[in-house]
Scaffold this active site. Structure first.
Site, mmCIF file in Angstrom:
data_model
loop_
_atom_site.group_PDB
_atom_site.id
_atom_site.type_symbol
_atom_site.label_atom_id
_atom_site.label_comp_id
_atom_site.label_asym_id
_atom_site.label_seq_id
_atom_site.Cartn_x
_atom_site.Cartn_y
_atom_site.Cartn_z
ATOM 1 N N HIS A 37 -2.685 6.265 4.713
ATOM 2 C CA HIS A 37 -1.413 6.435 4.738
ATOM 3 C C HIS A 37 -0.871 7.920 4.536
ATOM 4 O O HIS A 37 -1.337 8.396 3.427
ATOM 5 C CB HIS A 37 -0.391 5.306 4.341
ATOM 6 C CG HIS A 37 -0.534 3.945 4.638
ATOM 7 N ND1 HIS A 37 -1.178 3.951 6.012
ATOM 8 C CD2 HIS A 37 -0.196 2.959 4.383
ATOM 9 C CE1 HIS A 37 -1.404 2.371 6.261
ATOM 10 N NE2 HIS A 37 -0.473 1.847 5.394
ATOM 11 N N CYS A 88 0.610 -1.162 0.063
ATOM 12 C CA CYS A 88 0.109 0.001 0.061
ATOM 13 C C CYS A 88 1.161 1.207 -0.102
ATOM 14 O O CYS A 88 0.451 2.306 -0.830
ATOM 15 C CB CYS A 88 -0.726 -0.136 1.012
ATOM 16 S SG CYS A 88 -0.273 -0.589 2.620
#
Ligand code: A2P
Length: 345
Positions: free
Chosen positions: A247, A133
Site C-alpha cells: 500500500h 494494514c
C-alpha cells in the site's frame, strides 16, 4: 528460551501463508505448528522449516486438543468473533488480525515499535489486536513526527493493493489483466471489488458508513487515535489501485500552530525510528514505491517536503508491504514482544 505451540487460523490465506514465512525468518520459538482453515482445505499441507503439517479444520476444540499457546487469527472478523474465545479459554494468547476486537476498550491495539507498553493489557481479555494494514504503516511514520513536533491533524489518501482483499483479490486482478489483453474484459469476474480493478482506480475500500466515509477510512481514523493515545484529527480517503502488493499513502500533517517544520529534522527523526527508512532524492527519481517495499519489513518514506504556505505543515509519501508490515510481520513482532514480557516478568 521456551518453545510454543502456535496455531494459525486462516493458514491457507494470503496473510496466513506470510505468517509462516515471517515466523521462519525471525526464528520464532516454535514447538508445534497447528494450521487451521475451513473443511475445504483439509487434505492439504503447510510446509514449515522443511516439514509438512496437515491443515486441520477449525472447530471449537482445535485449540484445546492441540495445546495451543499462541493463536494467530486471520480468517475474517466473523471467524474471530466465533472462535477466539475457545483459544482464550485454553489459556492461549490470541493475536487477531481482523477488525473484530480492535476498538474494544479492554483489548490492546498494538504496533510494537509505537505502543509496546499496551501489550500488558492482554490479560484482561486474552486478546491483542493487530491494527488495520493502512493504519500500521501510517502510525510508524506519525509516531516519530508526533514526538518531534506534536501532530494536530493528518490528511491521508491511500493507494491500496488488491492483496488487501486476500488471495481472491489478487486472482481477480490477474484474470482481468489477461482478459484485458484478450479483449474479453466483459466476461471477467468482478466480485472482490465494487468495479473492474484492472486499468482503473476505485475510491472505495470496504463498505459505506453513515458519515459518508468508508469503513476502511473510519478504521484509519479511530485506530490512529487509539494507538497514539491522542485525539488527532484524521481525514482519510482510501483508494484501491491495480497493484498486487504494498500500500502507498500520501500524507499531509498539520503540527501544533507554533511549529516551523525543518525537513532535515524530519528526515533524522524518521531515520532514527525502527523499521522506517527514508528514500528521498527526487532529482534522481528516488522515492518509495510498491516495487521497492514488497517482500520487506520496512516502511519507506519519501517525497518529504514542507508546505509552501504554512510553516507547520508537512507532506510525504509512505509505502509498505501491507501483507508483511501491515499484517504478518506486525503480528509476529507482537508475539515476540509478548513472549519477552511474559518470560521476563
Ligand atoms: P480456506 O482456504 O480453507 O477457505 P484470504 O484472506 O486469502 O482470503 O484467506 C482467508 C483464510 O481464512 C483462508 O485460510 C481460509 O481457509 C480461512 N477461512 C475462511 N473461512 C473459514 C472458516 N469457516 N473456518 C476456518 N477458516 C476459514
Amino acid at each position: 528460551m521456551r518453545k510454543y505451540n502456535v496455531a494459525v487460523v486462516g493458514a491457507t490465506g494470503a496473510v496466513g501463508e506470510e505468517l509462516f514465512r515471517v515466523m521462519d525468518e525471525l526464528n520464532f520459538p516454535v514447538d508445534n505448528i497447528v494450521p487451521l482453515a475451513s473443511a475445504k482445505s483439509v487434505g492439504t499441507n503447510i510446509e514449515y522449516k522443511n516439514k509438512e503439517y496437515a491443515v486441520i479444520e477449525l472447530t471449537e476444540t482445535s485449540f484445546k486438543e492441540n495445546k495451543v499457546d499462541i493463536a494467530f487469527f486471520s480468517a475474517g472478523g466473523s471467524i474471530s468473533a466465533k472462535y477466539a474465545k475457545y483459544a482464550v479459554e485454553t489459556g492461549a494468547v490470541v493475536i487477531d488480525n481482523t477488525s473484530h476486537f480492535r476498538m474494544q476498550e479492554d483489548v490492546p491495539l498494538v504496533v510494537p515499535e509505537v505502543n509496546p507498553e499496551d501489550i500488558e493489557l492482554w490479560k484482561k481479555t486474552g486478546i491483542i489486536a493487530n491494527p488495520n494494514c493502512s493504519t500500521i504503516q501510517m502510525v510508524l511514520s506519525l509516531k516519530p513526527l508526533d514526538e518531534l513536533y506534536g501532530i494536530k491533524r493528518v490528511d491521508v489518501s491511500t493507494y491500496q493493493a488488491v492483496s488487501g482483499a486476500g488471495k481472491a483479490g489478487m486472482e481477480e486482478l490477474f484474470h482481468q489483466m489477461q482478459d484485458l489483453l484478450n479483449f474479453q474484459l466483459g466476461e471477467s469476474k468482478k466480485e472482490s471489488f465494487a468495479h473492474q480493478i484492472v486499468n482503473n482506480v476505485i475510491p472505495q475500500v470496504d463498505v459505506a458508513m453513515d458519515n459518508s466515509f468508508t469503513k476502511e477510512e473510519v478504521k484509519m481514523i479511530q485506530e490512529t487515535q487509539k494507538i497514539l493515545h491522542k485525539n488527532i484529527a484524521v481525514a482519510a480517503t482510501c483508494v484501491r489501485v491495480p497493484v498486487l502488493r504494498s500500500h502507498s499513502e500520501s500524507i499531509t500533517i498539520t503540527f501544533e500552530n507554533d511549529v516551523d517544520v525543518n525537513v532535515d529534522e524530519v528526515r533524522e527523526a524518521l531515520e532514527r525510528f525502527p523499521n522506517v527508512e527514508v528514500i528521498d532524492d527526487l532529482e534522481n527519481n528516488a522515492y518509495p514505491m510498491p516495487i521497492i517495499a514488497t517482500d520487506t519489513d520496512i516502511t519507506y518514506v519519501g517525497r518529504i517536503r514542507k508546505d509552501l504556505y504554512s510553516n507547520n505543515m508537512l507532506h510525504y509519501f509512505n509505502v509498505a508491504d501491507q501483507v508483511r508490515v501491515g499484517a504478518a510481520t506486525n503480528s509476529i513482532r507482537i508475539a515476540l514482544k509478548w513472549i519477552d514480557l511474559e518470560e521476563n516478568k
